[in-house]
Design a protein around this motif. Structure first.
Motif, PDB file in Angstrom:
ATOM      1  N   VAL A   1       0.712  -0.703   0.133  1.00 53.54           N
ATOM      2  CA  VAL A   1      -0.055   0.126  -0.362  1.00 53.54           C
ATOM      3  C   VAL A   1       1.018   1.280   0.193  1.00 53.54           C
ATOM      4  CG1 VAL A   1      -1.496   1.106   1.045  1.00 53.54           C
ATOM      5  CG2 VAL A   1      -1.610  -0.967   0.915  1.00 53.54           C
ATOM      6  N   ALA A   2       0.771   1.832  -1.306  1.00 49.76           N
ATOM      7  CA  ALA A   2       1.660   3.759  -1.364  1.00 49.76           C
ATOM      8  C   ALA A   2       3.259   2.701  -0.878  1.00 49.76           C
ATOM      9  CB  ALA A   2       0.987   4.650  -0.090  1.00 49.76           C
ATOM     10  N   GLY A   3       3.709   1.538  -1.590  1.00 50.82           N
ATOM     11  CA  GLY A   3       4.934   1.335  -1.640  1.00 50.82           C
ATOM     12  C   GLY A   3       5.530   1.147  -0.806  1.00 50.82           C
ATOM     13  N   LYS A   4       4.642   0.403   0.948  1.00 48.92           N
ATOM     14  CA  LYS A   4       4.655  -0.303   1.645  1.00 48.92           C
ATOM     15  C   LYS A   4       3.657  -1.661   2.000  1.00 48.92           C
ATOM     16  CE  LYS A   4       5.113   4.279   4.247  1.00 48.92           C
ATOM     17  NZ  LYS A   4       6.729   4.364   5.099  1.00 48.92           N
ATOM     18  N   LYS A   5       5.253  -2.357   2.687  1.00 50.07           N
ATOM     19  CA  LYS A   5       4.419  -4.004   2.870  1.00 50.07           C
ATOM     20  C   LYS A   5       3.825  -4.073   4.481  1.00 50.07           C
ATOM     21  CE  LYS A   5       6.605  -5.402  -0.889  1.00 50.07           C
ATOM     22  NZ  LYS A   5       7.275  -6.714  -1.088  1.00 50.07           N
ATOM     23  N   ILE A   6       2.497  -4.864   4.166  1.00 48.03           N
ATOM     24  CA  ILE A   6       1.663  -4.663   4.856  1.00 48.03           C
ATOM     25  C   ILE A   6       2.574  -5.959   5.669  1.00 48.03           C
ATOM     26  CG2 ILE A   6      -0.489  -5.566   6.481  1.00 48.03           C
ATOM     27  CD1 ILE A   6      -1.826  -4.253   4.218  1.00 48.03           C
ATOM     28  N   GLU A   7       2.681  -5.158   7.488  1.00 45.43           N
ATOM     29  CA  GLU A   7       2.862  -6.832   8.414  1.00 45.43           C
ATOM     30  C   GLU A   7       1.636  -6.916   9.574  1.00 45.43           C
ATOM     31  OE1 GLU A   7       6.035  -7.726  12.019  1.00 45.43           O
ATOM     32  OE2 GLU A   7       6.153  -5.891  11.049  1.00 45.43           O
ATOM     33  N   LEU A   8       0.916  -8.388   9.010  1.00 43.23           N
ATOM     34  CA  LEU A   8      -0.587  -8.337   9.757  1.00 43.23           C
ATOM     35  C   LEU A   8       0.215  -9.096  11.315  1.00 43.23           C
ATOM     36  CD1 LEU A   8      -3.207  -8.642  10.044  1.00 43.23           C
ATOM     37  CD2 LEU A   8      -3.719 -10.261   8.542  1.00 43.23           C
ATOM     38  N   VAL A   9      -0.642  -8.939  12.519  1.00 47.14           N
ATOM     39  CA  VAL A   9       0.079  -8.701  13.562  1.00 47.14           C
ATOM     40  C   VAL A   9      -0.983  -9.556  14.247  1.00 47.14           C
ATOM     41  CG1 VAL A   9       0.953  -8.612  16.569  1.00 47.14           C
ATOM     42  CG2 VAL A   9       2.149  -6.888  13.852  1.00 47.14           C
ATOM     43  N   ILE A  10      -1.384 -11.028  14.413  1.00 45.58           N
ATOM     44  CA  ILE A  10      -2.837 -11.911  14.641  1.00 45.58           C
ATOM     45  C   ILE A  10      -2.882 -12.172  16.233  1.00 45.58           C
ATOM     46  CG2 ILE A  10      -4.476 -13.948  13.649  1.00 45.58           C
ATOM     47  CD1 ILE A  10      -3.844 -13.003  11.016  1.00 45.58           C
ATOM     48  N   TYR A  11      -3.296 -12.381  17.098  1.00 43.98           N
ATOM     49  CA  TYR A  11      -3.083 -12.760  17.851  1.00 43.98           C
ATOM     50  C   TYR A  11      -4.599 -13.798  17.787  1.00 43.98           C
ATOM     51  CZ  TYR A  11       0.578 -10.168  19.609  1.00 43.98           C
ATOM     52  OH  TYR A  11       1.339  -9.009  19.801  1.00 43.98           O
ATOM     53  N   ASP A  12      -4.723 -14.951  18.383  1.00 42.79           N
ATOM     54  CA  ASP A  12      -5.951 -15.862  19.096  1.00 42.79           C
ATOM     55  C   ASP A  12      -6.580 -16.186  20.743  1.00 42.79           C
ATOM     56  OD1 ASP A  12      -7.323 -18.151  18.652  1.00 42.79           O
ATOM     57  OD2 ASP A  12      -6.006 -19.616  19.119  1.00 42.79           O
ATOM     58  N   ASP A  13      -7.118 -15.697  20.843  1.00 40.02           N
ATOM     59  CA  ASP A  13      -8.087 -15.376  22.217  1.00 40.02           C
ATOM     60  C   ASP A  13      -9.059 -15.994  22.622  1.00 40.02           C
ATOM     61  OD1 ASP A  13     -10.593 -14.882  20.460  1.00 40.02           O
ATOM     62  OD2 ASP A  13     -10.857 -12.820  21.418  1.00 40.02           O
ATOM     63  N   GLY A  14      -9.580 -17.027  21.111  1.00 43.64           N
ATOM     64  CA  GLY A  14     -10.610 -18.026  21.873  1.00 43.64           C
ATOM     65  C   GLY A  14     -11.144 -18.262  22.299  1.00 43.64           C
ATOM     66  N   GLY A  15     -11.666 -16.607  22.468  1.00 43.02           N
ATOM     67  CA  GLY A  15     -13.033 -16.698  22.354  1.00 43.02           C
ATOM     68  C   GLY A  15     -13.120 -16.165  24.106  1.00 43.02           C
ATOM     69  N   ASP A  16     -11.756 -16.059  24.329  1.00 41.91           N
ATOM     70  CA  ASP A  16     -12.233 -15.171  25.782  1.00 41.91           C
ATOM     71  C   ASP A  16     -11.875 -13.557  25.516  1.00 41.91           C
ATOM     72  OD1 ASP A  16     -10.815 -14.217  27.965  1.00 41.91           O
ATOM     73  OD2 ASP A  16     -10.447 -16.726  28.602  1.00 41.91           O
ATOM     74  N   ALA A  17     -13.339 -13.082  26.493  1.00 42.65           N
ATOM     75  CA  ALA A  17     -13.374 -11.419  26.099  1.00 42.65           C
ATOM     76  C   ALA A  17     -11.697 -11.179  26.892  1.00 42.65           C
ATOM     77  CB  ALA A  17     -13.721 -11.158  27.109  1.00 42.65           C
ATOM     78  N   ASN A  18     -11.540 -11.648  28.255  1.00 44.27           N
ATOM     79  CA  ASN A  18      -9.934 -10.390  28.661  1.00 44.27           C
ATOM     80  C   ASN A  18      -8.910 -11.089  27.952  1.00 44.27           C
ATOM     81  OD1 ASN A  18     -11.886 -10.038  30.588  1.00 44.27           O
ATOM     82  ND2 ASN A  18     -11.591 -12.365  31.741  1.00 44.27           N
ATOM     83  N   LYS A  19      -8.180 -12.101  27.483  1.00 45.91           N
ATOM     84  CA  LYS A  19      -7.675 -12.804  26.772  1.00 45.91           C
ATOM     85  C   LYS A  19      -7.226 -10.854  25.093  1.00 45.91           C
ATOM     86  CE  LYS A  19      -6.589 -17.175  27.544  1.00 45.91           C
ATOM     87  NZ  LYS A  19      -6.291 -18.640  26.898  1.00 45.91           N
ATOM     88  N   ALA A  20      -8.800 -10.542  24.589  1.00 40.59           N
ATOM     89  CA  ALA A  20      -9.269 -10.389  23.843  1.00 40.59           C
ATOM     90  C   ALA A  20      -8.171  -8.695  24.500  1.00 40.59           C
ATOM     91  CB  ALA A  20     -10.187 -10.263  22.983  1.00 40.59           C
TER      92      ALA A  20
END
Length: 388
Positions: A66-85
């Motif tokens: 995007v506009a010459g910049k690569k996207i670095e995607l940072v994903i976390y899995d909360d397992g369905g737990d709102a506190n972890k989210a």
């Protein structure tokens, strides 16, 4: 001594070069965050979202970013737990320093994360269903799925056409189910609907025959509506058939708009109606439909890459990612505040969920025309003809 000095100089030069290369790398990338329920009870929602984001970020980067910049995607899995989210949301802001967020699989996890992104003033595009995500409007919070209020309205619109006005409700007590139940109760009078019996079930309940029996034995019930998501609605659907209630029209919400629901409910799903995105019936849309090209291409790309059936939940992630990417292009900046402003200006964006037109007072940008009323026939989704 001389060789030692030379070695020291070489190491220093290497460290400097490494620092420069790291700096250059950082300057040429931009971090986008995501917290999803990839595992756990909501994985049928989070898994296609996760796969969609990874698939299309790779495609975007392969095409130059995007506009010459690569996207670095940072994903976390909360397992369905709102506190972890919430913990992961804080990590995305403080440690990962993301410029925007596309995620929040469930209403519960989304509501837990909202204060983090609002305080940090970083745009957050949620993939959760409840209207409370964007009502009241919060400056940095947006969402892509149709709201639970819209689902109630679409269902009641269809019931009104069928002259069915006396309704039984059976709702999940999860965040989405409880929110949609409240919205259905609120808007029912606007459509001449009367809710004459109101039951609920917990997210871990494995049998709902007791609640359904009460509904079945309530005189005058003409149709039943089930606000909920996850495995609960599939259990309700099977119990509905087991109790011989299939002569009473049965409606689910867009919270089950996945082939996995049909698989879980089996033959009992036959005849169930629900409002959903055009994505599920892309091959059945007329060529003139503005969404046909988008939903057909997404379906082909997703199913080709994952070998799994497409679902509207992955489509929500697709829409969120590209609403963000288009906003970044218009802003020509990685400044979260400038990106936020451009997200809010989104107009005429053709996504899998509908045509999006946002404004300062509408951080969803969809109306009821974005919903299609579907009926499950022969184990597949079918468009309901107008007036039928």
């Amino acid at each position: 001594m001389k060789s030692k000095t030379a070695l020291t100089s070489l190491l220093a030069a290497s460290v400097m070069a490494f620092g420069f290369s790291q700096g250059a790398l950082a300057q040429n990338t931009v971090k986008i965050g995501s917290v999803l329920s990839v595992t756990g009870p909501s994985s049928f929602l989070g898994e296609p979202e996760d796969k969609t984001l990874k698939l299309y970020v790779d495609k975007i980067n392969a095409a130059g970013g995007v506009a010459g910049k690569k996207i670095e995607l940072v994903i976390y899995d909360d397992g369905g737990d709102a506190n972890k989210a919430r913990t992961f949301a804080t990590r995305l802001i403080e440690d990962d320093e993301v410029i925007a967020m596309v995620g929040g699989t469930t209403t519960g996890s989304t509501m837990a994360m909202i204060p983090v992104f609002e305080e940090a003033q970083v745009p957050f595009i949620s993939l959760a269903g409840a209207i409370e995500v964007i009502d009241p409007v919060r400056k940095f919070v947006f969402k892509t799925p149709h709201t639970d209020k819209m689902a109630c309205e679409k269902i009641f619109e269809d019931l009104k056409k069928r002259n069915l006005t006396k309704i039984g409700l059976i709702s999940g007590t999860d965040g989405f189910g409880a929110s949609m139940r409240a919205q259905c109760v609120k808007v029912a009078p606007n459509y001449g609907m009367e809710i004459i019996v109101d039951e609920n079930y917990g997210p871990r309940d494995s049998d709902m025959t007791a609640q359904l029996t009460k509904i079945k034995n309530t005189a005058g019930v003409q149709a039943v509506v089930n606000p909920g998501f996850g495995q609960g609605p599939a259990i309700v659907t099977r119990n509905y058939a087991q109790l011989g209630m299939t002569n009473i029209p049965f409606y689910q919400s867009h919270g089950v708009a996945s082939k996995s629901f049909i698989d879980l409910a089996g033959a009992a799903a036959e005849g169930v109606r629900l409002p959903a995105a055009a994505l599920l019936v892309g091959d059945k849309l007329p060529e003139s439909d503005p969404q046909k090209k988008v939903v057909t291409e997404y379906k082909q790309a997703y199913e080709g890459a994952t070998k799994q059936p497409v679902s509207t939940f992955g489509g929500h992630a697709y829409d969120g990612l590209f609403i963000l990417v288009e906003a970044m292009k218009r802003a020509n900046s990685t400044d979260p505040k400038k990106i936020r402003d451009e997200i809010e200006k989104t107009k005429g964006f053709v996504g899998t969920g509908g045509i999006v037109n946002m404004s300062p007072t509408d951080h969803l940008g969809l109306d009821l025309s974005a919903f299609r009323m579907l009926e499950i026939k022969g184990g597949d989704w079918n468009l309901i003809a107008s007036g039928s």
